[in-house]
Scaffold this motif. Structure first.
Motif, PDB file in Angstrom:
ATOM      1  N   TYR B  61      41.490  40.593  44.694  1.00  0.00           N
ATOM      2  CA  TYR B  61      40.703  40.698  43.462  1.00  0.00           C
ATOM      3  C   TYR B  61      39.581  39.674  43.454  1.00  0.00           C
ATOM      4  O   TYR B  61      39.660  38.648  44.132  1.00  0.00           O
ATOM      5  N   ARG B  62      38.555  39.968  42.650  1.00  0.00           N
ATOM      6  CA  ARG B  62      37.491  38.978  42.417  1.00  0.00           C
ATOM      7  C   ARG B  62      37.904  38.186  41.170  1.00  0.00           C
ATOM      8  O   ARG B  62      37.810  38.666  40.056  1.00  0.00           O
ATOM      9  N   ILE B  63      38.425  37.002  41.405  1.00  0.00           N
ATOM     10  CA  ILE B  63      39.078  36.236  40.341  1.00  0.00           C
ATOM     11  C   ILE B  63      38.139  35.183  39.757  1.00  0.00           C
ATOM     12  O   ILE B  63      37.358  34.559  40.477  1.00  0.00           O
ATOM     13  N   GLY B  64      38.237  34.984  38.452  1.00  0.00           N
ATOM     14  CA  GLY B  64      37.518  33.896  37.780  1.00  0.00           C
ATOM     15  C   GLY B  64      38.456  33.217  36.798  1.00  0.00           C
ATOM     16  O   GLY B  64      39.298  33.880  36.185  1.00  0.00           O
ATOM     17  N   VAL B  65      38.354  31.915  36.667  1.00  0.00           N
ATOM     18  CA  VAL B  65      39.270  31.169  35.797  1.00  0.00           C
ATOM     19  C   VAL B  65      38.489  30.407  34.728  1.00  0.00           C
ATOM     20  O   VAL B  65      37.463  29.788  35.015  1.00  0.00           O
ATOM     21  N   GLU B  82      40.998  23.786  45.033  1.00  0.00           N
ATOM     22  CA  GLU B  82      42.189  24.207  45.773  1.00  0.00           C
ATOM     23  C   GLU B  82      42.337  25.721  45.936  1.00  0.00           C
ATOM     24  O   GLU B  82      43.262  26.174  46.585  1.00  0.00           O
ATOM     25  N   THR B  83      41.470  26.498  45.306  1.00  0.00           N
ATOM     26  CA  THR B  83      41.543  27.946  45.521  1.00  0.00           C
ATOM     27  C   THR B  83      40.206  28.523  45.958  1.00  0.00           C
ATOM     28  O   THR B  83      40.151  29.600  46.532  1.00  0.00           O
ATOM     29  N   GLY B  84      39.113  27.843  45.617  1.00  0.00           N
ATOM     30  CA  GLY B  84      37.787  28.336  45.969  1.00  0.00           C
ATOM     31  C   GLY B  84      37.257  29.421  45.038  1.00  0.00           C
ATOM     32  O   GLY B  84      36.147  29.894  45.210  1.00  0.00           O
ATOM     33  N   VAL B  85      38.038  29.817  44.011  1.00  0.00           N
ATOM     34  CA  VAL B  85      37.526  30.853  43.101  1.00  0.00           C
ATOM     35  C   VAL B  85      36.651  30.191  42.032  1.00  0.00           C
ATOM     36  O   VAL B  85      36.725  28.997  41.792  1.00  0.00           O
ATOM     37  N   LYS B  86      35.839  31.033  41.406  1.00  0.00           N
ATOM     38  CA  LYS B  86      34.944  30.518  40.358  1.00  0.00           C
ATOM     39  C   LYS B  86      35.771  30.018  39.178  1.00  0.00           C
ATOM     40  O   LYS B  86      36.664  30.703  38.683  1.00  0.00           O
ATOM     41  N   SER B  87      35.468  28.816  38.745  1.00  0.00           N
ATOM     42  CA  SER B  87      36.253  28.223  37.680  1.00  0.00           C
ATOM     43  C   SER B  87      35.334  27.473  36.728  1.00  0.00           C
ATOM     44  O   SER B  87      34.490  26.693  37.159  1.00  0.00           O
ATOM     45  N   ILE B  88      35.471  27.764  35.439  1.00  0.00           N
ATOM     46  CA  ILE B  88      34.631  27.050  34.471  1.00  0.00           C
ATOM     47  C   ILE B  88      35.513  26.338  33.450  1.00  0.00           C
ATOM     48  O   ILE B  88      36.645  26.750  33.189  1.00  0.00           O
ATOM     49  N   GLN B  89      34.976  25.275  32.885  1.00  0.00           N
ATOM     50  CA  GLN B  89      35.729  24.511  31.884  1.00  0.00           C
ATOM     51  C   GLN B  89      35.174  24.822  30.500  1.00  0.00           C
ATOM     52  O   GLN B  89      33.970  24.775  30.278  1.00  0.00           O
ATOM     53  N   LEU B  90      36.059  25.168  29.577  1.00  0.00           N
ATOM     54  CA  LEU B  90      35.647  25.358  28.185  1.00  0.00           C
ATOM     55  C   LEU B  90      36.183  24.192  27.379  1.00  0.00           C
ATOM     56  O   LEU B  90      37.356  23.853  27.492  1.00  0.00           O
ATOM     57  N   HIS B  91      35.338  23.617  26.560  1.00  0.00           N
ATOM     58  CA  HIS B  91      35.813  22.571  25.668  1.00  0.00           C
ATOM     59  C   HIS B  91      35.944  23.137  24.268  1.00  0.00           C
ATOM     60  O   HIS B  91      35.063  23.816  23.773  1.00  0.00           O
ATOM     61  N   GLY B 106      33.055  32.192  27.004  1.00  0.00           N
ATOM     62  CA  GLY B 106      33.445  31.787  28.346  1.00  0.00           C
ATOM     63  C   GLY B 106      33.306  32.942  29.325  1.00  0.00           C
ATOM     64  O   GLY B 106      32.804  32.780  30.445  1.00  0.00           O
ATOM     65  N   LEU B 107      33.739  34.137  28.899  1.00  0.00           N
ATOM     66  CA  LEU B 107      33.686  35.315  29.771  1.00  0.00           C
ATOM     67  C   LEU B 107      32.252  35.673  30.142  1.00  0.00           C
ATOM     68  O   LEU B 107      31.981  36.072  31.269  1.00  0.00           O
ATOM     69  N   ASP B 108      31.337  35.521  29.171  1.00  0.00           N
ATOM     70  CA  ASP B 108      29.939  35.846  29.449  1.00  0.00           C
ATOM     71  C   ASP B 108      29.440  35.065  30.660  1.00  0.00           C
ATOM     72  O   ASP B 108      28.705  35.585  31.494  1.00  0.00           O
ATOM     73  N   GLU B 109      29.891  33.823  30.748  1.00  0.00           N
ATOM     74  CA  GLU B 109      29.479  32.985  31.869  1.00  0.00           C
ATOM     75  C   GLU B 109      30.156  33.430  33.176  1.00  0.00           C
ATOM     76  O   GLU B 109      29.548  33.484  34.224  1.00  0.00           O
ATOM     77  N   LEU B 110      31.451  33.798  33.076  1.00  0.00           N
ATOM     78  CA  LEU B 110      32.216  34.205  34.272  1.00  0.00           C
ATOM     79  C   LEU B 110      31.770  35.548  34.822  1.00  0.00           C
ATOM     80  O   LEU B 110      31.686  35.741  36.037  1.00  0.00           O
ATOM     81  N   ILE B 111      31.502  36.481  33.914  1.00  0.00           N
ATOM     82  CA  ILE B 111      31.245  37.860  34.324  1.00  0.00           C
ATOM     83  C   ILE B 111      29.966  37.972  35.149  1.00  0.00           C
ATOM     84  O   ILE B 111      29.816  38.868  35.973  1.00  0.00           O
ATOM     85  N   ASP B 112      29.069  36.988  34.972  1.00  0.00           N
ATOM     86  CA  ASP B 112      27.856  36.930  35.786  1.00  0.00           C
ATOM     87  C   ASP B 112      28.166  36.989  37.275  1.00  0.00           C
ATOM     88  O   ASP B 112      27.399  37.497  38.059  1.00  0.00           O
ATOM     89  N   ALA B 118      40.168  38.050  35.289  1.00  0.00           N
ATOM     90  CA  ALA B 118      39.855  36.766  34.670  1.00  0.00           C
ATOM     91  C   ALA B 118      41.131  36.143  34.125  1.00  0.00           C
ATOM     92  O   ALA B 118      42.003  36.852  33.604  1.00  0.00           O
ATOM     93  N   ILE B 119      41.229  34.840  34.291  1.00  0.00           N
ATOM     94  CA  ILE B 119      42.401  34.137  33.778  1.00  0.00           C
ATOM     95  C   ILE B 119      41.931  33.071  32.794  1.00  0.00           C
ATOM     96  O   ILE B 119      41.011  32.304  33.106  1.00  0.00           O
ATOM     97  N   LEU B 120      42.546  33.056  31.639  1.00  0.00           N
ATOM     98  CA  LEU B 120      42.250  32.020  30.656  1.00  0.00           C
ATOM     99  C   LEU B 120      43.440  31.075  30.601  1.00  0.00           C
ATOM    100  O   LEU B 120      44.553  31.486  30.252  1.00  0.00           O
ATOM    101  N   GLU B 121      43.237  29.835  30.987  1.00  0.00           N
ATOM    102  CA  GLU B 121      44.291  28.838  30.836  1.00  0.00           C
ATOM    103  C   GLU B 121      44.059  28.172  29.485  1.00  0.00           C
ATOM    104  O   GLU B 121      43.140  27.391  29.296  1.00  0.00           O
TER     105      GLU B 121
END
Lengths: 114, 222
Positions: B61-65, B82-91, B106-112, B118-121
């Motif tokens: 899959y094309r994963i984003g966190v 540690e995974t190399g997938v796209k990962s963004i921080q939301l405050h 947050g998704l708007d930024e990832l979906i680009d 997509a995973i939301l922690e």
């Protein structure tokens, strides 16, 4: 637990209603809050006072909280009981087969303004 | 001065968020994106668990966190490193949870970056995130062994909204008075439909099962 977050949601919702009704000043917002809603009224009021100062329409709005006492129902002996005092266990027959009738509400009841 | 008007509203404080979340869920489905909302207490092993499962699934899959925290970017950096997938921080700006509006931002930024999973922690907290629907396709949570098997009784809402409960750190079970069967019973009492998978993110035990659950749910969403 998340009083500040919900204050922002309430402000957004009542601002929208205020605008739709051409209000320029909202004087009070009345909420109905169940006693087992996981929201602490005192904290909610503190957050409210801080957050409304940053708004136009709600600058002076008072927050009125009407509590709703929590009541549970026992499915075995069919009685209703005070949830806060007894939790999930029916004080009449000791059964744990109970559910909440009311007390987790968190509603915006009405606003007053001009 | 105009006379004071009283306007009856009578709606739940959570209602606008629920509506926003349903809208987001429908849009994601239309775009073929699966969004997992992962919740737990602080320190239960969300980031370590994600790292293990992402490394198993990243070729499929094309994963984003999206990492949600009150402050810092340590989790986003760990995932990226540690995974190399796209990962963004939301405050969250001091808030204890994410709502559907913040998730959308947050998704708007990832979906680009063209993702389909997509995973939301979510913020580490067993109370507030349960009250706010993020718009996720599925909700999962981690309960770790040191927290105790009574947590489903104490935080019923969290357990009742989760499709999947991972019981993490099973390698330390001998050192804690943790009763696995009682824990499963407590979870199922709150939520008879919950899938329960015992895992150990550190040793990798149970991670294959978690990955299979995700594969199945992602294919159902297509």
């Amino acid at each position: 637990m998340h009083e500040l977050g919900v204050v922002f949601h309430i402000i957004d919702d009542v601002t929208e209603v205020g605008r739709e009704n051409d209000l320029t000043n909202i004087q009070s917002v009345t909420l109905q809050l169940g006693t087992v809603s996981a929201v602490v009224p005192e904290l909610l009021t503190d957050c409210w006072k801080w957050a409304v100062k940053k708004t136009e329409l709600l600058k002076e709005a008072e927050l009125i909280i009407e509590p709703i006492e929590a009541v549970s129902h026992c499915e075995d002996c069919l009685t209703d009981f005070d949830t806060v005092a007894n939790g999930k266990i029916c004080p009449n027959c000791g059964s744990g087969n109970t559910f909440l009738l009311r007390g987790n509400e968190f509603m915006i009841k009405e606003i007053a303004g001009n | 001065m105009d006379a004071v008007k009283v306007i009856e509203i009578k709606k739940s404080v959570y209602e606008s968020n629920d509506r926003e979340a349903d809208k987001l869920r429908a849009e994601l489905k239309a775009k073929g994106i699966f969004l997992l909302n992962l919740m737990s207490s602080p320190g239960s092993g969300k980031t370590t668990t994600l790292k293990s499962v992402i490394n198993k699934l990243k070729s499929e899959y094309r994963i984003g966190v999206m990492e949600a925290d009150i402050d810092s970017d340590v989790d986003a950096l760990t995932i990226a490193r540690e995974t190399g997938v796209k990962s963004i921080q939301l405050h969250t700006g001091g808030m204890c949870h994410l709502d559907a509006g913040m998730t959308r931002q947050g998704l708007d930024e990832l979906i680009d970056s063209d993702i389909d999973f997509a995973i939301l922690e979510n913020v580490g907290n067993l109370v507030c995130p349960a009250e706010f629907d993020t718009g996720a396709t599925k909700n999962a949570m981690i309960l770790s062994v040191p927290e105790g098997h009574d947590k489903p009784l104490k935080y019923p809402l969290m357990f009742s909204i989760c499709d999947l409960v991972l019981i993490n750190k099973i390698d330390v079970m001998p050192y804690f008075d943790f009763d696995m069967e009682a824990c499963k019973k407590n979870i199922l009492m709150r939520n008879p439909k919950a899938t329960i998978i015992p895992i150990c993110a550190k040793t990798g035990e149970g991670i294959d099962e978690f990955a299979n659950w995700l594969r199945e749910e992602i294919s159902k969403n297509r």
